[in-house]
Every structure is written in structure tokens, then in C-alpha cells.
Design a protein around this motif. Structure first.
Motif, PDB file in Angstrom:
ATOM      1  N   ALA A 143     102.535  74.365  11.622  1.00 39.09           N
ATOM      2  CA  ALA A 143     101.712  74.183  11.393  1.00 39.09           C
ATOM      3  C   ALA A 143     101.015  75.761  11.135  1.00 39.09           C
ATOM      4  O   ALA A 143     101.328  76.823  11.177  1.00 39.09           O
ATOM      5  CB  ALA A 143     100.314  73.844  12.564  1.00 39.09           C
ATOM      6  N   ASP A 144     100.269  76.326   9.693  1.00 36.25           N
ATOM      7  CA  ASP A 144      99.613  77.170   8.893  1.00 36.25           C
ATOM      8  C   ASP A 144      99.269  77.450  10.021  1.00 36.25           C
ATOM      9  O   ASP A 144      98.944  79.011  10.570  1.00 36.25           O
ATOM     10  CB  ASP A 144      98.412  76.868   8.282  1.00 36.25           C
ATOM     11  N   TYR A 220     108.263  70.896   9.706  1.00 36.19           N
ATOM     12  CA  TYR A 220     106.719  70.954   9.185  1.00 36.19           C
ATOM     13  C   TYR A 220     106.470  69.598   9.492  1.00 36.19           C
ATOM     14  O   TYR A 220     106.588  68.182   8.682  1.00 36.19           O
ATOM     15  CB  TYR A 220     107.680  70.701   6.985  1.00 36.19           C
ATOM     16  N   GLY A 221     104.927  69.869   9.870  1.00 37.07           N
ATOM     17  CA  GLY A 221     104.030  68.837  10.350  1.00 37.07           C
ATOM     18  C   GLY A 221     105.022  68.147  11.221  1.00 37.07           C
ATOM     19  O   GLY A 221     105.556  69.057  12.574  1.00 37.07           O
ATOM     20  N   LYS A 222     105.113  66.845  10.819  1.00 36.07           N
ATOM     21  CA  LYS A 222     105.934  66.167  11.830  1.00 36.07           C
ATOM     22  C   LYS A 222     107.360  65.770  11.765  1.00 36.07           C
ATOM     23  O   LYS A 222     108.379  65.467  12.597  1.00 36.07           O
ATOM     24  CB  LYS A 222     105.317  64.625  11.986  1.00 36.07           C
ATOM     25  N   LEU A 223     107.892  66.521  10.478  1.00 39.90           N
ATOM     26  CA  LEU A 223     109.357  66.193  10.001  1.00 39.90           C
ATOM     27  C   LEU A 223     110.467  67.772  10.533  1.00 39.90           C
ATOM     28  O   LEU A 223     109.560  68.429   9.960  1.00 39.90           O
ATOM     29  CB  LEU A 223     109.403  65.722   8.747  1.00 39.90           C
ATOM     30  N   LEU A 224     111.367  67.097  10.825  1.00 38.83           N
ATOM     31  CA  LEU A 224     112.368  68.341  10.841  1.00 38.83           C
ATOM     32  C   LEU A 224     113.264  67.836   9.601  1.00 38.83           C
ATOM     33  O   LEU A 224     113.932  66.902  10.185  1.00 38.83           O
ATOM     34  CB  LEU A 224     112.526  68.207  12.230  1.00 38.83           C
ATOM     35  N   ASP A 237     112.019  62.331  11.935  1.00 36.81           N
ATOM     36  CA  ASP A 237     110.587  62.282  12.521  1.00 36.81           C
ATOM     37  C   ASP A 237     109.607  62.698  13.717  1.00 36.81           C
ATOM     38  O   ASP A 237     110.591  61.755  15.020  1.00 36.81           O
ATOM     39  CB  ASP A 237     110.308  61.055  12.758  1.00 36.81           C
ATOM     40  N   THR A 238     109.529  63.378  14.526  1.00 38.46           N
ATOM     41  CA  THR A 238     109.625  63.625  15.878  1.00 38.46           C
ATOM     42  C   THR A 238     108.734  63.212  16.519  1.00 38.46           C
ATOM     43  O   THR A 238     108.594  63.778  17.779  1.00 38.46           O
ATOM     44  CB  THR A 238     108.697  65.963  16.082  1.00 38.46           C
ATOM     45  N   THR A 239     108.016  62.420  15.594  1.00 45.07           N
ATOM     46  CA  THR A 239     107.098  61.419  16.473  1.00 45.07           C
ATOM     47  C   THR A 239     107.971  60.109  17.011  1.00 45.07           C
ATOM     48  O   THR A 239     107.315  58.910  17.504  1.00 45.07           O
ATOM     49  CB  THR A 239     105.756  60.852  16.296  1.00 45.07           C
TER      50      THR A 239
END
Length: 427
Positions: A143-144, A220-224, A237-239
Motif C-alpha cells: 500500500a502507498d 501489490y495490494g492483495k497480489l504477490l 492472491d494473499t486473500t
């Protein structure tokens, strides 16, 4: 890269290897001290081989279906595994709360710009030759604002060093940096979902270990994003983390005869959810060797930097860096009809690159140097290259624009560190 491969390399500059206090006895003090004794080499001319390549010759194709066994959407197989195996979902917070290992603070006082650092739990196998750490990313990539649900987090990839082709595969350390002097972490096994055709019908939902080097990662966001040396980029997808409810022999993985699922005794698995398959380059270019990856939040739009490790005495080896734009909304690479085209390709000709990123147009490159101390190369295209001091066997890089820190890690057992440097103190 692999230690045994590097042992055969000729270093371009000899330097003493920094030794952590207590390393000789195998004991880890509360705050280990290490020294990067070599002074910066100073500005060096850019190689005459430096050239800009045609970026449009390099493409990636986005894929969301499995390739192992019966072809099916990754998300469908993941959901079916949960249903058939009764595996509960888990969040990154769940993994962090269940952390079962604790790192120890280190001090690299002689390293210019040193900001913070730690080493892995010496009471476990994390300091042995069973696994080797490679890639690194932080919640500043996620996240930024630099935080994941209010806390600083680091992710690190490892590969099974003893058997990279048939061993336990690759894993990710989820590290809670709430206490930077004693970070807590847990390992999660990366797995590839598939439908097993041997069971007949549409196939049984299953997962298997992924045997690859996992040389660089970017969250980056939910994605690795995890690079795969010859194939491109695997996406997780880290979710979609799954909790493994069955214990088992640490040699078993996937669906067992009694219908349960095991994962080499790991409590959590992170299934692959998509991939970016490297397309054959056009224009007579050589295929990319996917050695590392990082996020650049200082470009508009955000972009990723990937690159190649190349041997110093082999002119045919790859020594290039590439850039793709990435969409902050979808967290996917900017693409047309699922094909993402590079926006920059440079033959940089820096040997043994294990990590690279860019900040406001300036490149930072972690360069190995055989078994001697490595270099942190800084370079602005069209200008001079600077070589700053670094420890032996440096790997991936990640930048946190909120702190101005450049994170790096080393893989060797003698100096297996994770640390940050303030880039304002670097050449």
C-alpha cells in the motif's frame, strides 16, 4: 542465486567478508554487529555495451487457468479444495498472529546509511543450508501508505536448497515488524492448484509444491508476484491463504488417500491464482531470465522492474533490466487483450545482479561479487555508475518511499540478514 554456483565465479574485486559477532561460536547475541569493511569504489564509466533495446519485443501473457492436470480456473480449484478438504480460509493477519519464530536485531554500524536490520531465528533451520532466502517485499509495496492493516510487514521468499527440483518447493515468510528489534514471523508454503486427472471424471482438486528459485517477489495490494526463472511471473492472491488442518509426514503434500490435505507439515499454504507467461521475444532478442522483481511507486503509473543475473566472464549471459507499467486499481500489469508489453528494456551489463529497483529515475542494483563482499550499484541512465559497500551474497531490493529506506537481504548462512539503508546517504 545458488551459493554453489557462485563459488565458481571470479570476483571483480576482492574484499573481506563481514562476520557477525557470535558467528564463530554459532551463538546469536541480542544485537549482532557486522562490518562492511570495503570503502565505496567510486564513480565508474558506464559500460560501452550499455544500450536501450526495443521494449515492445518483450511481452507477458496473463493466464488464470491451471496447466497441471486438467485445465481449470485457478480460483475454481482453490474453492473446490476448500470444499472437498474442509480447509478454512486464512488472512495475512491470521498468519502474522500465529507467528512461531522470532528474529534478532543486528547492527551494521560501518555500513553507510544503515537504518535497521535483523537476522533469522538461530534456534530453527532458518540459519542452515536446508532453505535459502531470495526475494523481499514490504508493506510499502502493498500500500502507498506503507502499512498492512496498521502494521509494517515484510515478506521474504525461500527455496528448498537441498533439492530445488523435487524437494519442498518454495515458501514465503510473513514477518511482523511491529517490534523491529525482535520481528515475529511464520513460513507459508507456496502451492500450485490443479485437478488431478488420475481420479477420473473432471478430476479431484489438489495442490502440489512449486519447484522454482523464487528469486524475487513483489506484493501489490492483495497480489504477490513471484518471478520464475524461465517461465515469467507467478501470481498469488494473499486473500486465498488456506489453513492446513491435517498433520502428516513432512514428505507428503496434497490430497492423501483418506481425503485430507497435507503440506510438508506447514500450517498454511498460499495457492497460485494466476500467471504471466513469458512470450518468445521478437526482433531476434533472447528470452528473459526472470531473476528478480521490484515495485517502483515513483513513476506514473506505478511500474515493476525485473532483471537478470549474469556471469561476469560469459558475454552471452543475460545482464538486462526491464520495466512494465502496473494498474493501481486492478493490481495487474497494464495489458491489451491480456498481453502486457514492456515499456523499457536496457542492456545494462552489470554482472551478477540479484536485485534492482528504481527511485525517481535512479537505479539501485544489488550485485554479487563471487564469494567476496557485494556491491550496491547506483546508476542514473546516461551518467556514471557508483559502487557502494554491501555484504556478501546480496539478494532482492525493495524501496519504502515513506521512510526513504532501501531494504535488502543476504542469503549466506554466515550473514543471513534483512536490513534497510537510507538512500539519502548513498552515492
Amino acid at each position: 542465486m545458488m551459493i554453489n554456483r557462485r563459488a565458481l565465479l571470479k570476483g571483480l574485486a576482492a574484499a573481506p567478508v563481514a562476520i557477525a559477532a557470535g558467528a564463530a561460536t554459532g551463538q546469536q547475541p541480542a544485537a549482532a554487529a557486522a562490518t562492511a569493511a570495503r570503502a565505496p569504489i567510486g564513480p565508474q564509466p558506464v559500460s560501452a555495451d550499455l544500450s536501450y533495446l526495443t521494449a515492445s519485443h518483450f511481452k507477458l501473457k496473463y493466464r488464470t487457468t491451471t496447466q497441471a492436470g486438467t485445465v481449470a480456473p485457478y480460483t475454481q480449484v482453490i474453492n473446490d479444495i476448500q470444499t472437498v478438504g474442509a480447509l478454512p480460509s486464512a488472512t495475512v493477519d491470521d498468519v502474522l498472529k500465529s507467528a512461531n519464530r522470532t528474529g534478532s536485531k543486528i547492527l551494521l554500524s560501518e555500513m553507510s546509511g544503515f537504518a535497521q536490520g535483523w537476522t533469522w531465528d538461530k534456534n530453527t533451520t532458518d540459519g542452515t543450508g536446508l532453505w535459502y532466502p531470495q526475494g523481499l517485499t514490504t508493506s510499502a509495496d502493498y500500500a502507498d501508505g506503507g502499512l498492512y492493516n496498521g502494521r509494517k510487514v515484510i515478506l521474504v521468499s525461500w527455496y528448498d536448497h537441498l533439492d530445488e527440483t523435487t524437494g519442498k518447493g518454495a515458501r514465503i515468510s510473513f514477518v511482523d515488524m511491529t517490534n523491529p528489534d525482535a520481528p515475529k514471523y511464520r513460513h507459508v508454503l507456496l502451492v500450485e492448484p490443479y485437478l488431478d486427472p488420475s481420479t477420473g471424471g473432471a478430476g479431484t482438486p489438489n495442490f502440489k509444491a512449486i519447484h522454482f528459485h523464487a528469486g524475487g517477489i513483489m506484493w501489490y495490494g492483495k497480489l504477490l508476484y513471484v518471478v520464475d526463472t524461465s517461465k515469467g511471473i507467478r501470481v498469488f492472491d494473499t486473500t486465498k491463504i488456506l489453513k492446513v488442518t491435517a498433520n502428516g509426514d513432512d514428505t507428503t503434500i496434497g490430497r492423501q488417500s483418506n481425503g485430507t490435505y497435507t503440506a510438508h507439515n506447514y500450517a498454511y499454504v498460499l495457492p497460485q491464482s494466476a500467471a504471466y507467461d513469458a512470450q518468445a521475444p521478437t526482433g531476434g532478442e533472447r528470452a528473459i531470465q526472470w531473476s528478480f522483481i521490484s515495485l517502483d511507486r515513483t513513476t506514473t503509473p506505478d511500474s515493476i522492474v525485473v532483471g537478470e543475473y549474469g556471469l561476469p566472464d560469459d558475454p552471452a549471459d543475460h545482464k538486462r533490466v526491464f520495466r512494465w507499467n502496473i494498474d493501481a486499481t486492478t493490481r495487474l500489469l497494464t495489458a491489451t487483450s491480456n498481453v502486457a508489453t514492456a515499456v523499457e528494456a536496457i542492456q545494462i551489463d552489470v554482472n551478477e545482479m540479484n536485485g534492482a529497483t528504481s527511485v525517481n529515475g535512479k537505479y539501485y542494483i544489488a550485485r554479487a561479487n563471487g564469494n567476496s563482499n557485494g556491491d550496491l550499484v547506483t546508476w542514473v541512465p546516461g551518467s556514471l555508475v557508483n559502487y557502494n559497500d554491501l555484504l556478501a551474497h546480496p539478494e532482492d531490493l525493495a524501496y519504502d518511499k515513506n521512510t526513504g529506506w532501501l531494504w535488502n537481504l543476504t542469503e549466506t548462512q554466515q550473514e543471513r540478514y534483512v536490513f534497510a539503508r537510507n538512500i539519502s546517504r548513498l552515492q
